[in-house]
Design a protein around this motif. Sequence first.
Motif, mmCIF file in Angstrom:
data_model
loop_
_atom_site.group_PDB
_atom_site.id
_atom_site.type_symbol
_atom_site.label_atom_id
_atom_site.label_comp_id
_atom_site.label_asym_id
_atom_site.label_seq_id
_atom_site.Cartn_x
_atom_site.Cartn_y
_atom_site.Cartn_z
ATOM 1 N N CYS A 101 -5.455 1.860 -3.757
ATOM 2 C CA CYS A 101 -4.354 1.248 -3.016
ATOM 3 C C CYS A 101 -4.833 0.442 -1.811
ATOM 4 O O CYS A 101 -4.068 0.221 -0.866
ATOM 5 C CB CYS A 101 -3.380 2.336 -2.569
ATOM 6 N N GLN B 63 0.832 -1.200 0.000
ATOM 7 C CA GLN B 63 0.000 0.000 0.000
ATOM 8 C C GLN B 63 0.869 1.253 0.000
ATOM 9 O O GLN B 63 0.562 2.232 -0.703
ATOM 10 C CB GLN B 63 -0.919 0.009 1.221
ATOM 11 N N ASP C 119 0.129 1.280 -10.522
ATOM 12 C CA ASP C 119 -1.319 1.478 -10.362
ATOM 13 C C ASP C 119 -1.594 2.802 -9.645
ATOM 14 O O ASP C 119 -2.500 3.553 -10.018
ATOM 15 C CB ASP C 119 -1.934 0.326 -9.562
ATOM 16 N N GLY C 120 -0.828 3.078 -8.615
ATOM 17 C CA GLY C 120 -1.009 4.330 -7.897
ATOM 18 C C GLY C 120 -0.714 5.536 -8.760
ATOM 19 O O GLY C 120 -1.452 6.529 -8.728
ATOM 20 N N THR D 37 -4.858 -2.494 -0.458
ATOM 21 C CA THR D 37 -4.239 -3.812 -0.578
ATOM 22 C C THR D 37 -4.857 -4.831 0.377
ATOM 23 O O THR D 37 -4.680 -6.035 0.202
ATOM 24 C CB THR D 37 -2.740 -3.710 -0.271
ATOM 25 N N TRP E 192 1.950 -2.257 -8.044
ATOM 26 C CA TRP E 192 1.197 -1.378 -7.153
ATOM 27 C C TRP E 192 1.658 0.070 -7.298
ATOM 28 O O TRP E 192 0.844 1.004 -7.273
ATOM 29 C CB TRP E 192 1.325 -1.845 -5.700
ATOM 30 N N CYS F 158 2.064 1.837 -3.434
ATOM 31 C CA CYS F 158 0.997 2.368 -4.279
ATOM 32 C C CYS F 158 0.797 3.855 -4.038
ATOM 33 O O CYS F 158 0.672 4.646 -4.982
ATOM 34 C CB CYS F 158 -0.286 1.587 -4.007
#
Length: 388
Positions: free
Chosen positions: A377, A307, A367-368, A379, A364, A310
């Motif tokens: 985010c 996280q 993606d962020g 997770t 991740w 992200c």
Amino acid sequence: MSQWGQQPAPRGSWPAPGQQQWQAPGRQWNAPRPTQQWQAPVGQWNAPRPTQQWGSPVGQPWGTQVAQRQGPGQVWQPPAGQPGRRISPLAWLIIAILAILAGIVVAGLLTNQGTDNQPSQYQNEDYRVPEVDTAPDKPPVPETYEQATDWMQKNPIYGVQVPAPTRCGSPPIDLGSASKGELEAHYNELTACLMRVWDVSLQQAGFTLPRPSVTIYESAVSSRCGELPMENAVYCGADQQIYVATDLPEAIPAAQRATPYSAEAVVAHEFAHHIQMRTGILISTIAWEKQSTEAAANDFNRRLELQADCWAGMFMGSAGPSVEITEARIRDISQVFYQFGDDVITGDPNYDGNHGHGSNRRNWFLDGSANVVMGTCNTYTAPDGKVR
């Protein structure tokens, strides 16, 4: 090669699920905090404002009324009830020239509005960055394991958006040749950029975000979170501050070391742990780790770290354009996160670590960088394959 990461305060004992009082870890705070009731988000942060469209002037130029032409071959006549007046050829020439100049100005405004340097494109321009807070108040502490689970999986922070793009006043510098003072100034200015991206969003969800300091250290140093190693960056949950070694760039893989903002992305990851602390996610994760098997504890910690990866990417996506961090450079920086994967560091593709495999860390982060909704985010509800 070491892995950077959050360093909570030395952990105390946690009661079994169902008991109402939680003992806070170590020296982070002295007494259990009363239950704090968090309200649902008061509203989502607005998406980036659409570009303002410049239109042609409304009405007639100069407030004059143009005479009406009656038909082919006929002379110009003024509107009924008004005295007639001819406009000389010179006056028509002046009006035509002025109209052309006005068109050029409008076209220039339309063209310039698409550039990254146009202030109106940046969000949070009126945000005032707070001073560094070296003695922040206590973060929220859950009272039950059920509440801890809710804070991890259904946190109000997941419903808000970050502003994008935002202006960052901390351009890349040569971290390898910078002095300790220059590094400290640079990274503390970076926290100003981070606050501009995150602070208002946390407020939208009902949380507060004190601005942490960044301490630069030149040799292994003792802190409230224990001894901090070199070639690393650390978030210390005991004092809610960030620590960065002067040789952090040496921990960056050689192929990405020259990419601007690679080390800064690592610090953005540490700042993301600060967000987790201020929203109760970090302390809730630690609580469950203490009550879990080693394998389950690793799973909890991977979700925490991924996280943070992200949200580091989300910061880069928001602030990157203002410091010339292109999408191509963001992809290069994502390789730093890949290289710090559990499997990549150990050389074991099946290694069950506590930070995540390289491909997942990179994914991740990317993606962020491509999203503004903080729930991207989350997770803690992601399938196992995305958090191994």
